[in-house]
Write a protein that holds these residues in place. Structure first.
Motif, PDB file in Angstrom:
ATOM      1  N   SER A 158      56.509  60.333  23.069  1.00  0.00           N
ATOM      2  CA  SER A 158      57.361  59.439  23.838  1.00  0.00           C
ATOM      3  C   SER A 158      57.103  59.688  25.322  1.00  0.00           C
ATOM      4  O   SER A 158      56.750  60.794  25.728  1.00  0.00           O
ATOM      5  CB  SER A 158      58.823  59.747  23.500  1.00  0.00           C
ATOM      6  OG  SER A 158      59.683  59.134  24.416  1.00  0.00           O
ATOM      7  N   ASN A 159      57.290  58.666  26.135  1.00  0.00           N
ATOM      8  CA  ASN A 159      57.092  58.885  27.571  1.00  0.00           C
ATOM      9  C   ASN A 159      58.338  59.476  28.224  1.00  0.00           C
ATOM     10  O   ASN A 159      58.384  59.694  29.416  1.00  0.00           O
ATOM     11  CB  ASN A 159      56.681  57.590  28.269  1.00  0.00           C
ATOM     12  CG  ASN A 159      57.720  56.505  28.138  1.00  0.00           C
ATOM     13  OD1 ASN A 159      58.744  56.687  27.499  1.00  0.00           O
ATOM     14  ND2 ASN A 159      57.451  55.357  28.745  1.00  0.00           N
ATOM     15  N   ASN A 160      59.355  59.721  27.426  1.00  0.00           N
ATOM     16  CA  ASN A 160      60.566  60.385  27.931  1.00  0.00           C
ATOM     17  C   ASN A 160      60.357  61.889  27.869  1.00  0.00           C
ATOM     18  O   ASN A 160      59.797  62.403  26.920  1.00  0.00           O
ATOM     19  CB  ASN A 160      61.779  60.005  27.076  1.00  0.00           C
ATOM     20  CG  ASN A 160      62.054  58.523  27.141  1.00  0.00           C
ATOM     21  OD1 ASN A 160      62.117  57.960  28.215  1.00  0.00           O
ATOM     22  ND2 ASN A 160      62.183  57.904  25.985  1.00  0.00           N
ATOM     23  N   SER A 219      67.400  57.811  24.678  1.00  0.00           N
ATOM     24  CA  SER A 219      66.043  57.289  24.824  1.00  0.00           C
ATOM     25  C   SER A 219      65.014  58.249  24.238  1.00  0.00           C
ATOM     26  O   SER A 219      63.992  57.826  23.716  1.00  0.00           O
ATOM     27  CB  SER A 219      65.728  57.000  26.293  1.00  0.00           C
ATOM     28  OG  SER A 219      65.646  58.200  27.031  1.00  0.00           O
ATOM     29  N   THR A 224      65.761  60.343  21.669  1.00  0.00           N
ATOM     30  CA  THR A 224      66.031  60.363  20.236  1.00  0.00           C
ATOM     31  C   THR A 224      65.623  59.060  19.548  1.00  0.00           C
ATOM     32  O   THR A 224      65.013  59.077  18.490  1.00  0.00           O
ATOM     33  CB  THR A 224      67.527  60.624  19.980  1.00  0.00           C
ATOM     34  OG1 THR A 224      67.886  61.846  20.616  1.00  0.00           O
ATOM     35  CG2 THR A 224      67.831  60.691  18.496  1.00  0.00           C
ATOM     36  N   TYR A 225      65.958  57.922  20.143  1.00  0.00           N
ATOM     37  CA  TYR A 225      65.754  56.640  19.481  1.00  0.00           C
ATOM     38  C   TYR A 225      64.403  56.002  19.779  1.00  0.00           C
ATOM     39  O   TYR A 225      64.036  55.014  19.160  1.00  0.00           O
ATOM     40  CB  TYR A 225      66.878  55.673  19.850  1.00  0.00           C
ATOM     41  CG  TYR A 225      68.232  56.186  19.433  1.00  0.00           C
ATOM     42  CD1 TYR A 225      68.470  56.548  18.103  1.00  0.00           C
ATOM     43  CD2 TYR A 225      69.264  56.325  20.336  1.00  0.00           C
ATOM     44  CE1 TYR A 225      69.705  57.033  17.709  1.00  0.00           C
ATOM     45  CE2 TYR A 225      70.505  56.804  19.949  1.00  0.00           C
ATOM     46  CZ  TYR A 225      70.712  57.161  18.630  1.00  0.00           C
ATOM     47  OH  TYR A 225      71.930  57.641  18.245  1.00  0.00           O
ATOM     48  N   LYS A 226      63.682  56.522  20.729  1.00  0.00           N
ATOM     49  CA  LYS A 226      62.331  56.022  21.022  1.00  0.00           C
ATOM     50  C   LYS A 226      61.353  57.194  20.933  1.00  0.00           C
ATOM     51  O   LYS A 226      60.785  57.629  21.935  1.00  0.00           O
ATOM     52  CB  LYS A 226      62.271  55.399  22.415  1.00  0.00           C
ATOM     53  CG  LYS A 226      63.090  54.140  22.535  1.00  0.00           C
ATOM     54  CD  LYS A 226      62.975  53.576  23.934  1.00  0.00           C
ATOM     55  CE  LYS A 226      63.877  52.371  24.082  1.00  0.00           C
ATOM     56  NZ  LYS A 226      63.883  51.874  25.455  1.00  0.00           N
ATOM     57  N   TYR A 236      54.835  58.169  18.336  1.00  0.00           N
ATOM     58  CA  TYR A 236      54.337  57.485  17.147  1.00  0.00           C
ATOM     59  C   TYR A 236      52.905  57.923  16.865  1.00  0.00           C
ATOM     60  O   TYR A 236      52.239  58.526  17.703  1.00  0.00           O
ATOM     61  CB  TYR A 236      54.406  55.966  17.327  1.00  0.00           C
ATOM     62  CG  TYR A 236      53.609  55.465  18.509  1.00  0.00           C
ATOM     63  CD1 TYR A 236      52.283  55.051  18.374  1.00  0.00           C
ATOM     64  CD2 TYR A 236      54.177  55.416  19.783  1.00  0.00           C
ATOM     65  CE1 TYR A 236      51.558  54.617  19.456  1.00  0.00           C
ATOM     66  CE2 TYR A 236      53.462  54.980  20.870  1.00  0.00           C
ATOM     67  CZ  TYR A 236      52.142  54.566  20.704  1.00  0.00           C
ATOM     68  OH  TYR A 236      51.427  54.141  21.791  1.00  0.00           O
TER      69      TYR A 236
END
Length: 174
Positions: free
Chosen positions: A81-83, A106, A108-110, A113
């Motif tokens: 993730s980019n977070n 953001s 947790t939910y994104k 992948y």
């Protein structure tokens, strides 16, 4: 230049040959493609060796350019993730609930992948028609998210540029 792609899928073979022939013609070098001379590899090719050489000679070709897809595979890799997480002291999102929830949500939910890349090991050889001897050889490994059909134009450009850098296309024109 007679262009012969060696690949186990006819559509990809034709596309690759046509892309290379197109690039050669853009440089004012006449070319012909193997899929117009014989339909495919294997036993049929061996049985038609003389016919193929006769077609190559009749076409006025000085060189034969083969492009073989030696190996095809894939790799799976994780794209995070980019977070990013940062500790309490640095992260201003801890100061109130809404910011904390938005930032943590953001992450947790994104989540990251998985993606697959296609790998192709490609070998190109240039042969002199008269002597039937190897003049030049180049190998490369290509990684892409696209399939070989979508890469054909890039592969053609790469090979033609290498032949130009080796000053082999100028000799073919003479």
């Amino acid at each position: 230049i007679y262009v012969s792609a060696i690949f186990n899928m006819d559509e990809s073979r034709q596309l690759l040959e046509d892309e290379i022939a197109h690039d050669l013609r853009e440089r004012n070098i006449s070319s012909s493609v193997s899929h117009e001379v014989f339909p495919g590899p294997g036993k049929e090719f061996e049985e038609n060796r003389e016919r193929v050489y006769n077609e190559i000679d009749a076409g006025g070709n000085d060189a034969i350019l083969t492009v073989a897809v030696i190996w095809e595979g894939s790799n799976t890799r994780f794209v995070p993730s980019n977070n990013t997480y940062s500790p309490v002291v640095i992260n201003p999102y801890y100061r109130d609930y809404w910011r904390y929830y938005g930032n943590s949500g953001s992450i947790t939910y994104k989540p990251g992948y998985y993606t697959q890349t296609r790998n192709y090991f490609i070998e190109a050889n240039l042969y002199n028609v008269e002597s039937k001897e190897l003049v030049w050889s180049g190998q490369t490994e290509v990684y892409s998210l696209a399939d070989l059909d979508n890469l054909s134009a890039n592969i053609a450009d790469l090979i033609i540029n290498e032949l130009e850098d080796a000053d082999l296309l100028n000799r073919a024109e003479e």
